[in-house]
Design a protein around this motif. Structure first.
Motif, PDB file in Angstrom:
ATOM      1  N   MET A   1      -2.719 -15.124 -22.097  1.00 45.99           N
ATOM      2  CA  MET A   1      -2.108 -14.487 -20.928  1.00 45.99           C
ATOM      3  C   MET A   1      -3.209 -13.830 -20.097  1.00 45.99           C
ATOM      4  N   SER A   2      -3.138 -14.039 -18.805  1.00 50.25           N
ATOM      5  CA  SER A   2      -4.161 -13.431 -17.951  1.00 50.25           C
ATOM      6  C   SER A   2      -3.853 -11.954 -17.723  1.00 50.25           C
ATOM      7  N   GLN A   3      -4.903 -11.182 -17.551  1.00 48.81           N
ATOM      8  CA  GLN A   3      -4.764  -9.753 -17.284  1.00 48.81           C
ATOM      9  C   GLN A   3      -4.082  -9.558 -15.938  1.00 48.81           C
ATOM     10  N   ILE A   4      -3.081  -8.691 -15.900  1.00 48.13           N
ATOM     11  CA  ILE A   4      -2.360  -8.422 -14.657  1.00 48.13           C
ATOM     12  C   ILE A   4      -3.031  -7.247 -13.958  1.00 48.13           C
ATOM     13  N   LYS A   5      -3.560  -7.524 -12.773  1.00 48.87           N
ATOM     14  CA  LYS A   5      -4.168  -6.471 -11.962  1.00 48.87           C
ATOM     15  C   LYS A   5      -3.378  -6.324 -10.673  1.00 48.87           C
ATOM     16  N   ILE A   6      -3.085  -5.069 -10.329  1.00 51.58           N
ATOM     17  CA  ILE A   6      -2.343  -4.778  -9.108  1.00 51.58           C
ATOM     18  C   ILE A   6      -3.149  -3.769  -8.291  1.00 51.58           C
ATOM     19  N   GLY A   7      -3.382  -4.120  -7.041  1.00 53.25           N
ATOM     20  CA  GLY A   7      -4.106  -3.234  -6.128  1.00 53.25           C
ATOM     21  C   GLY A   7      -3.146  -2.286  -5.435  1.00 53.25           C
ATOM     22  N   ILE A   8      -3.516  -1.024  -5.372  1.00 51.73           N
ATOM     23  CA  ILE A   8      -2.780  -0.013  -4.616  1.00 51.73           C
ATOM     24  C   ILE A   8      -3.769   0.546  -3.613  1.00 51.73           C
ATOM     25  N   LEU A   9      -3.500   0.315  -2.332  1.00 52.74           N
ATOM     26  CA  LEU A   9      -4.414   0.710  -1.268  1.00 52.74           C
ATOM     27  C   LEU A   9      -3.708   1.664  -0.318  1.00 52.74           C
ATOM     28  N   THR A  10      -4.136   2.923  -0.344  1.00 49.83           N
ATOM     29  CA  THR A  10      -3.590   3.915   0.580  1.00 49.83           C
ATOM     30  C   THR A  10      -4.485   3.973   1.806  1.00 49.83           C
ATOM     31  N   ILE A  11      -3.864   3.835   2.979  1.00 50.25           N
ATOM     32  CA  ILE A  11      -4.595   3.861   4.244  1.00 50.25           C
ATOM     33  C   ILE A  11      -4.177   5.130   4.977  1.00 50.25           C
ATOM     34  N   SER A  12      -5.075   6.111   4.982  1.00 51.01           N
ATOM     35  CA  SER A  12      -4.772   7.407   5.586  1.00 51.01           C
ATOM     36  C   SER A  12      -6.070   8.143   5.889  1.00 51.01           C
ATOM     37  N   ASP A  13      -6.252   8.504   7.150  1.00 48.82           N
ATOM     38  CA  ASP A  13      -7.424   9.290   7.519  1.00 48.82           C
ATOM     39  C   ASP A  13      -7.458  10.611   6.752  1.00 48.82           C
ATOM     40  N   ARG A  14      -6.314  11.301   6.713  1.00 52.56           N
ATOM     41  CA  ARG A  14      -6.276  12.633   6.093  1.00 52.56           C
ATOM     42  C   ARG A  14      -6.387  12.594   4.574  1.00 52.56           C
ATOM     43  N   ALA A  15      -5.694  11.662   3.934  1.00 49.31           N
ATOM     44  CA  ALA A  15      -5.803  11.577   2.459  1.00 49.31           C
ATOM     45  C   ALA A  15      -7.214  11.151   2.060  1.00 49.31           C
ATOM     46  N   SER A  16      -7.814  10.234   2.810  1.00 52.85           N
ATOM     47  CA  SER A  16      -9.167   9.778   2.458  1.00 52.85           C
ATOM     48  C   SER A  16     -10.201  10.876   2.671  1.00 52.85           C
ATOM     49  N   ALA A  17      -9.897  11.818   3.581  1.00 50.52           N
ATOM     50  CA  ALA A  17     -10.804  12.943   3.837  1.00 50.52           C
ATOM     51  C   ALA A  17     -10.531  14.122   2.896  1.00 50.52           C
ATOM     52  N   GLY A  18      -9.531  13.986   2.029  1.00 50.06           N
ATOM     53  CA  GLY A  18      -9.196  15.060   1.094  1.00 50.06           C
ATOM     54  C   GLY A  18      -8.409  16.200   1.720  1.00 50.06           C
ATOM     55  N   ILE A  19      -7.873  15.994   2.932  1.00 56.59           N
ATOM     56  CA  ILE A  19      -7.087  17.035   3.605  1.00 56.59           C
ATOM     57  C   ILE A  19      -5.754  17.225   2.896  1.00 56.59           C
ATOM     58  N   TYR A  20      -5.183  16.136   2.400  1.00 56.17           N
ATOM     59  CA  TYR A  20      -4.008  16.257   1.546  1.00 56.17           C
ATOM     60  C   TYR A  20      -4.027  15.205   0.452  1.00 56.17           C
ATOM     61  N   GLU A  21      -3.189  15.450  -0.567  1.00 53.04           N
ATOM     62  CA  GLU A  21      -3.105  14.584  -1.727  1.00 53.04           C
ATOM     63  C   GLU A  21      -2.409  13.272  -1.359  1.00 53.04           C
ATOM     64  N   ASP A  22      -2.832  12.191  -1.970  1.00 53.10           N
ATOM     65  CA  ASP A  22      -2.220  10.889  -1.725  1.00 53.10           C
ATOM     66  C   ASP A  22      -0.942  10.745  -2.551  1.00 53.10           C
ATOM     67  N   LEU A  23       0.167  11.242  -2.020  1.00 46.39           N
ATOM     68  CA  LEU A  23       1.448  11.134  -2.708  1.00 46.39           C
ATOM     69  C   LEU A  23       2.006   9.712  -2.625  1.00 46.39           C
ATOM     70  N   SER A  24       1.677   8.990  -1.566  1.00 48.39           N
ATOM     71  CA  SER A  24       2.209   7.640  -1.365  1.00 48.39           C
ATOM     72  C   SER A  24       1.670   6.663  -2.402  1.00 48.39           C
ATOM     73  N   GLY A  25       0.359   6.670  -2.626  1.00 47.58           N
ATOM     74  CA  GLY A  25      -0.223   5.801  -3.643  1.00 47.58           C
ATOM     75  C   GLY A  25       0.340   6.113  -5.019  1.00 47.58           C
ATOM     76  N   LYS A  26       0.505   7.408  -5.306  1.00 48.34           N
ATOM     77  CA  LYS A  26       1.072   7.815  -6.597  1.00 48.34           C
ATOM     78  C   LYS A  26       2.521   7.345  -6.726  1.00 48.34           C
ATOM     79  N   ALA A  27       3.265   7.356  -5.606  1.00 46.09           N
ATOM     80  CA  ALA A  27       4.660   6.882  -5.627  1.00 46.09           C
ATOM     81  C   ALA A  27       4.721   5.388  -5.944  1.00 46.09           C
ATOM     82  N   ILE A  28       3.782   4.623  -5.418  1.00 46.48           N
ATOM     83  CA  ILE A  28       3.735   3.183  -5.717  1.00 46.48           C
ATOM     84  C   ILE A  28       3.460   2.977  -7.207  1.00 46.48           C
ATOM     85  N   ILE A  29       2.474   3.693  -7.737  1.00 46.13           N
ATOM     86  CA  ILE A  29       2.114   3.556  -9.154  1.00 46.13           C
ATOM     87  C   ILE A  29       3.302   3.931 -10.046  1.00 46.13           C
TER      88      ILE A  29
END
Length: 176
Positions: A1-29
Protein backbone atom coordinates in the motif's frame (compact mmCIF):
# COMPACT_ATOMS: atom_id res chain seq x y z
CA UNK A 1 0.00 0.00 0.00
CA UNK A 2 1.35 3.40 -0.88
CA UNK A 3 1.78 6.02 1.81
CA UNK A 4 -1.15 8.45 1.85
CA UNK A 5 0.02 12.05 1.89
CA UNK A 6 -2.39 14.97 2.05
CA UNK A 7 -1.33 18.58 1.61
CA UNK A 8 -2.97 21.30 3.70
CA UNK A 9 -2.11 24.75 2.39
CA UNK A 10 -3.33 27.83 4.23
CA UNK A 11 -3.15 31.01 2.17
CA UNK A 12 -3.28 34.04 4.46
CA UNK A 13 -1.12 37.14 4.75
CA UNK A 14 -1.95 37.52 8.45
CA UNK A 15 -1.61 33.87 9.50
CA UNK A 16 1.68 33.54 7.59
CA UNK A 17 2.96 36.67 9.37
CA UNK A 18 1.98 35.23 12.77
CA UNK A 19 -0.63 37.96 13.38
CA UNK A 20 -3.18 35.27 14.14
CA UNK A 21 -3.34 31.51 14.52
CA UNK A 22 -4.19 29.38 11.49
CA UNK A 23 -7.56 28.01 12.62
CA UNK A 24 -8.58 27.12 9.05
CA UNK A 25 -5.70 24.71 8.41
CA UNK A 26 -6.33 23.10 11.79
CA UNK A 27 -10.04 22.74 10.90
CA UNK A 28 -9.10 20.87 7.71
CA UNK A 29 -6.77 18.53 9.63
CA UNK A 30 -9.43 17.86 12.32
CA UNK A 31 -12.08 17.17 9.68
CA UNK A 32 -9.82 14.79 7.72
CA UNK A 33 -8.94 12.97 10.96
CA UNK A 34 -12.68 12.49 11.58
CA UNK A 35 -13.34 11.32 8.00
CA UNK A 36 -10.39 9.02 7.30
CA UNK A 37 -10.03 5.57 8.85
CA UNK A 38 -6.75 4.95 6.98
CA UNK A 39 -3.35 6.18 8.15
CA UNK A 40 -2.29 9.40 6.45
CA UNK A 41 0.52 11.91 6.68
CA UNK A 42 -0.05 15.64 6.51
CA UNK A 43 2.14 18.04 4.54
CA UNK A 44 1.20 21.40 6.07
CA UNK A 45 2.20 24.90 5.09
CA UNK A 46 1.02 28.49 5.71
CA UNK A 47 1.92 31.09 3.08
CA UNK A 48 0.91 34.65 2.13
CA UNK A 49 -1.54 35.55 -0.66
CA UNK A 50 1.07 35.69 -3.43
CA UNK A 51 0.29 33.81 -6.64
CA UNK A 52 3.89 32.69 -7.37
CA UNK A 53 4.21 31.33 -3.80
CA UNK A 54 0.86 29.52 -4.04
CA UNK A 55 1.79 27.98 -7.39
CA UNK A 56 5.20 26.87 -6.06
CA UNK A 57 3.65 25.33 -2.93
CA UNK A 58 1.00 23.45 -4.93
CA UNK A 59 3.62 22.19 -7.41
CA UNK A 60 5.92 21.06 -4.57
CA UNK A 61 3.14 19.25 -2.69
CA UNK A 62 2.00 17.47 -5.87
CA UNK A 63 5.30 16.75 -7.63
CA UNK A 64 7.87 16.46 -4.82
CA UNK A 65 5.89 15.51 -1.70
CA UNK A 66 3.57 13.13 -3.60
CA UNK A 67 0.33 14.36 -2.05
CA UNK A 68 -2.65 12.58 -3.61
CA UNK A 69 -4.96 15.28 -2.19
CA UNK A 70 -4.13 18.93 -1.58
CA UNK A 71 -6.67 21.08 0.24
CA UNK A 72 -6.21 24.84 0.30
CA UNK A 73 -7.97 27.36 2.50
CA UNK A 74 -8.19 31.09 1.90
CA UNK A 75 -7.76 33.43 -1.02
CA UNK A 76 -10.97 32.44 -2.84
CA UNK A 77 -12.97 35.68 -2.49
CA UNK A 78 -13.16 38.77 -4.70
CA UNK A 79 -10.58 40.85 -2.77
CA UNK A 80 -7.61 42.11 -4.77
CA UNK A 81 -5.16 39.76 -3.00
CA UNK A 82 -7.40 36.67 -3.37
CA UNK A 83 -5.60 34.67 -6.09
CA UNK A 84 -5.86 31.03 -4.98
CA UNK A 85 -8.16 29.95 -7.87
CA UNK A 86 -5.82 31.60 -10.41
CA UNK A 87 -2.82 29.80 -8.90
CA UNK A 88 -4.72 26.51 -8.89
CA UNK A 89 -5.71 26.89 -12.55
CA UNK A 90 -2.13 27.81 -13.47
CA UNK A 91 -0.71 24.53 -12.08
CA UNK A 92 -3.49 22.09 -13.06
CA UNK A 93 -3.83 20.09 -16.26
CA UNK A 94 -7.58 19.55 -15.73
CA UNK A 95 -10.10 21.67 -13.89
CA UNK A 96 -12.91 20.08 -11.89
CA UNK A 97 -15.54 22.86 -11.69
CA UNK A 98 -18.19 20.63 -10.11
CA UNK A 99 -16.41 20.90 -6.74
CA UNK A 100 -16.74 24.70 -6.64
CA UNK A 101 -20.30 24.60 -7.95
CA UNK A 102 -21.39 22.19 -5.21
CA UNK A 103 -19.54 24.08 -2.45
CA UNK A 104 -21.19 27.38 -3.45
CA UNK A 105 -24.60 25.71 -3.64
CA UNK A 106 -24.20 24.29 -0.11
CA UNK A 107 -22.81 27.57 1.27
CA UNK A 108 -25.77 29.51 -0.15
CA UNK A 109 -27.99 27.70 2.36
CA UNK A 110 -26.10 29.57 5.11
CA UNK A 111 -24.96 32.92 3.66
CA UNK A 112 -26.02 34.97 0.61
CA UNK A 113 -22.39 36.01 0.09
CA UNK A 114 -21.50 32.44 -1.01
CA UNK A 115 -21.90 33.72 -4.59
CA UNK A 116 -18.75 35.79 -3.99
CA UNK A 117 -16.69 32.64 -3.46
CA UNK A 118 -14.52 31.47 -6.34
CA UNK A 119 -13.23 28.15 -4.98
CA UNK A 120 -12.52 25.49 -7.53
CA UNK A 121 -10.67 22.19 -7.90
CA UNK A 122 -8.30 20.65 -10.38
CA UNK A 123 -5.92 17.83 -11.20
CA UNK A 124 -2.14 18.11 -11.35
CA UNK A 125 -0.57 14.79 -12.28
CA UNK A 126 -1.92 12.33 -9.71
CA UNK A 127 -3.01 15.05 -7.24
CA UNK A 128 -6.50 16.39 -6.66
CA UNK A 129 -6.36 20.03 -5.52
CA UNK A 130 -9.44 21.49 -3.81
CA UNK A 131 -9.80 25.17 -2.84
CA UNK A 132 -11.86 25.76 0.31
CA UNK A 133 -13.03 29.03 1.84
CA UNK A 134 -11.15 30.52 4.79
CA UNK A 135 -13.72 30.25 7.59
CA UNK A 136 -13.51 27.04 9.69
CA UNK A 137 -17.32 26.59 9.78
CA UNK A 138 -17.51 26.95 5.98
CA UNK A 139 -14.63 24.51 5.57
CA UNK A 140 -16.61 21.74 7.29
CA UNK A 141 -19.80 22.53 5.36
CA UNK A 142 -17.93 22.43 2.04
CA UNK A 143 -15.90 19.30 2.83
CA UNK A 144 -19.05 17.47 4.00
CA UNK A 145 -20.56 18.23 0.57
CA UNK A 146 -17.67 17.26 -1.73
CA UNK A 147 -15.65 14.66 0.20
CA UNK A 148 -17.88 11.68 -0.72
CA UNK A 149 -16.49 12.02 -4.29
CA UNK A 150 -12.83 12.48 -3.26
CA UNK A 151 -11.74 8.86 -2.62
CA UNK A 152 -13.11 7.69 -6.00
CA UNK A 153 -11.49 10.64 -7.78
CA UNK A 154 -8.15 9.63 -6.23
CA UNK A 155 -8.81 6.01 -7.34
CA UNK A 156 -9.27 7.29 -10.91
CA UNK A 157 -5.93 9.13 -10.63
CA UNK A 158 -4.31 5.81 -9.60
CA UNK A 159 -3.62 7.17 -6.13
CA UNK A 160 -3.81 5.43 -2.75
CA UNK A 161 -7.06 3.83 -1.56
CA UNK A 162 -8.70 6.13 1.00
CA UNK A 163 -10.99 4.54 3.56
CA UNK A 164 -13.41 6.50 5.71
CA UNK A 165 -15.31 6.22 8.96
CA UNK A 166 -18.60 5.64 7.15
CA UNK A 167 -20.69 6.74 10.14
CA UNK A 168 -19.06 10.19 9.66
CA UNK A 169 -18.74 10.43 5.85
CA UNK A 170 -19.70 7.81 3.29
CA UNK A 171 -17.49 7.80 0.19
CA UNK A 172 -19.17 6.91 -3.09
CA UNK A 173 -17.55 4.30 -5.28
CA UNK A 174 -19.52 2.78 -8.17
CA UNK A 175 -20.31 -0.92 -7.87
CA UNK A 176 -17.98 -2.77 -10.23
Amino acid sequence: MSQIKIGILTISDRASAGIYEDLSGKAIIETLNEYLSCEWEKVYKVIPDEQPLIEAALEHMADHDGCSLIVTTGGTGPALRDVTPEATEAVCEKMMPGFGELMRQVSLKYVPTAILSRQTAGIRGKSLIINLPGKPKSIRECLDAVFPAVPYCIDLLEGPFLTCHEEVIKPFRPKS
